[in-house]
Every structure is written in C-alpha cells, then in structure tokens.
Design a protein around this motif. Structure first.
Motif, mmCIF file in Angstrom:
data_model
loop_
_atom_site.group_PDB
_atom_site.id
_atom_site.type_symbol
_atom_site.label_atom_id
_atom_site.label_comp_id
_atom_site.label_asym_id
_atom_site.label_seq_id
_atom_site.Cartn_x
_atom_site.Cartn_y
_atom_site.Cartn_z
ATOM 1 N N VAL A 6 -27.091 -73.576 63.111
ATOM 2 C CA VAL A 6 -27.016 -75.027 62.971
ATOM 3 C C VAL A 6 -25.670 -75.459 63.521
ATOM 4 C CG1 VAL A 6 -26.993 -76.948 61.342
ATOM 5 C CG2 VAL A 6 -28.475 -75.000 60.913
ATOM 6 N N SER A 8 -22.724 -78.445 64.162
ATOM 7 C CA SER A 8 -22.147 -79.687 63.671
ATOM 8 C C SER A 8 -20.818 -79.886 64.393
ATOM 9 C CB SER A 8 -21.944 -79.624 62.155
ATOM 10 O OG SER A 8 -20.803 -78.871 61.840
ATOM 11 N N LYS A 84 -24.255 -82.122 55.625
ATOM 12 C CA LYS A 84 -25.192 -82.348 56.738
ATOM 13 C C LYS A 84 -25.750 -81.023 57.240
ATOM 14 C CE LYS A 84 -23.124 -86.632 58.405
ATOM 15 N NZ LYS A 84 -22.330 -87.262 59.480
ATOM 16 N N GLN A 88 -29.856 -79.313 57.109
ATOM 17 C CA GLN A 88 -30.581 -78.831 58.277
ATOM 18 C C GLN A 88 -31.140 -77.424 58.119
ATOM 19 O OE1 GLN A 88 -28.179 -79.226 61.795
ATOM 20 N NE2 GLN A 88 -27.648 -81.333 61.338
#
Length: 90
Positions: A6, A8, A84, A88
């Motif tokens: 993931v 970010s 966040k 995910q």
C-alpha cells in the motif's frame, strides 16, 4: 503467502500473512531520511507508537513500513496517514 503493498505520501507498507498467532511489525528508515542514527531512531519510535495504537487488532500478519522522505515531524499527520493506510488493507 501473497505479499501486497500500500502506498501513501509518507509510507510504503508491505504486508503478508504469517503462520503465527500475532502480528509482527518492522519500520525501515533509511539514511536518506536522516544521516544521524538518533534522528532515524526518533522517527522509528514515533511511527512504532502509532502503529501499536492503530494496528492493535491485526493477527497473523507481517508488516514492513518503509518511511519516505516526505515523513513529517507532526504526529497528527503521521497518524492520519497511517489510518489511511490501515483502511486500504484487505
């Protein structure tokens, strides 16, 4: 064990299933972020404290958080970004 990641702005998270009854976490802070070990360790301690709070209920996963240059010193922005990232994860 399929690995997924993931992205970010402040982190790259790689995670995968493990065969244990608990989660394992690693935080990687490179010398590109801070040349001094004390600075890297300070960032690592801050991130780990937030990870324990946000990811406390994860079982049987291995997580590797790779910190990016864009990491901020503000704990609130780091926490928002980690939440966040957490949202995910499948």
């Amino acid at each position: 064990m399929p690995k997924t990641s993931v992205n970010s702005p402040q982190f790259l998270l790689k995670y995968g299933q493990n065969n244990l009854n608990h989660a394992r976490f690693a935080v990687v802070v490179s010398k590109k972020i801070d040349k001094k070990a004390t600075g890297r360790n300070k960032i690592r301690r801050r991130v780990i404290s937030l990870i324990k709070k946000i990811f406390e209920k994860e079982l049987s996963f291995d997580f590797v958080f790779i910190v990016r240059k864009e990491i901020g010193q503000d704990m609130q922005t780091i926490e928002i970004d980690l939440k966040k990232v957490r949202a995910q994860i499948h």
